[in-house]
Design an enzyme around this catalytic site. Sequence first.
Site, PDB file in Angstrom:
ATOM      1  N   TYR A  17     -55.633  77.762 -21.451  1.00 21.32           N
ATOM      2  CA  TYR A  17     -55.233  77.554 -20.057  1.00 21.32           C
ATOM      3  C   TYR A  17     -55.139  76.066 -19.742  1.00 21.32           C
ATOM      4  O   TYR A  17     -54.141  75.592 -19.170  1.00 21.32           O
ATOM      5  CB  TYR A  17     -56.239  78.230 -19.142  1.00 21.32           C
ATOM      6  CG  TYR A  17     -55.878  78.206 -17.674  1.00 21.32           C
ATOM      7  CD1 TYR A  17     -54.926  79.078 -17.156  1.00 21.32           C
ATOM      8  CD2 TYR A  17     -56.496  77.311 -16.810  1.00 21.32           C
ATOM      9  CE1 TYR A  17     -54.593  79.053 -15.810  1.00 21.32           C
ATOM     10  CE2 TYR A  17     -56.167  77.285 -15.461  1.00 21.32           C
ATOM     11  CZ  TYR A  17     -55.225  78.165 -14.967  1.00 21.32           C
ATOM     12  OH  TYR A  17     -54.899  78.129 -13.633  1.00 21.32           O
ATOM     13  N   LYS A  30     -51.732  73.949 -18.727  1.00 17.71           N
ATOM     14  CA  LYS A  30     -51.616  73.224 -17.465  1.00 17.71           C
ATOM     15  C   LYS A  30     -51.338  71.741 -17.695  1.00 17.71           C
ATOM     16  O   LYS A  30     -50.581  71.120 -16.941  1.00 17.71           O
ATOM     17  CB  LYS A  30     -52.881  73.420 -16.625  1.00 17.71           C
ATOM     18  CG  LYS A  30     -53.053  74.845 -16.105  1.00 17.71           C
ATOM     19  CD  LYS A  30     -51.865  75.289 -15.266  1.00 17.71           C
ATOM     20  CE  LYS A  30     -52.082  76.663 -14.644  1.00 17.71           C
ATOM     21  NZ  LYS A  30     -50.929  77.132 -13.833  1.00 17.71           N
TER      22      LYS A  30
END
Length: 266
Positions: free
Chosen positions: A150, A154
Amino acid sequence: MGASYVVTGGGRGVGRAIVERLAAAGDAVAIVEFDASALEWAEDHPAAARLLPIVGDASSEEVADRAARAAAGMAPLRGWVNNAAVFRDAWLHETPAREVLNLVGRNLDPVVVGCAAAIRHFLSGDPAGTSIVNVSSHQGQRAVRGAFAYATAKAAIEGVTRALAVDYGPLGVRVNAVALGSVATERSEGHLAGLAAAERAHFEREIRLLQPLGRMGRTTEVADVVAFLLSEQAAFVSGAIIPVDGGRSAVGRDPEEVDPYRSDAR
């Protein structure tokens, strides 16, 4: 009707708040959502005539193009919000690297696909004044343990944002991102509801330490910033990563810190 927008992952939480904020201004919004049940609210919404549900995977080029055409069929397509995300992760020492890379792609692919569809449609008309907003996270700059895929995705999304702002800025296309802290959504509320009282108290204390404003963010607060970035009021803002995190990105945790607001700290 002045303009149209596409919002991916617009059925719930932050995405829904963005959709409703844009629709409240009288604009049309195509809502890309994988889960059809998450779009049921749109049928009875006061702005239902200007809401265009698109059921499908935001990482699909066909779905993205369909959303762009649907929005442009209502009013000139002036903005795109890449909000769709997947909250799954894995430890790199336990999971095959290819599987981890696939998890990175689950969050990065919809952004690249959405940006591509948006830019192609912008360039087919007058791109001046068009805008893309990508939804990032505080983890793009400061990783949380156990969230490798994640955080990596990002960080890449923030790189995509800057690169596209440079590539297409000369044509009048602005590209920005919002980096979110902890925001209260149906998902987070469901998680908190399942915690014991002591665990919930611990969570709330951690939020107060992590986010200097002392609370979770509200989805409407995120939507207000996104709407600003899409608007002409932000006409000279591009390539920016805007923290919407209650000060989380500014604070440095000190293990010896004394809370000056505690009665026993004086």
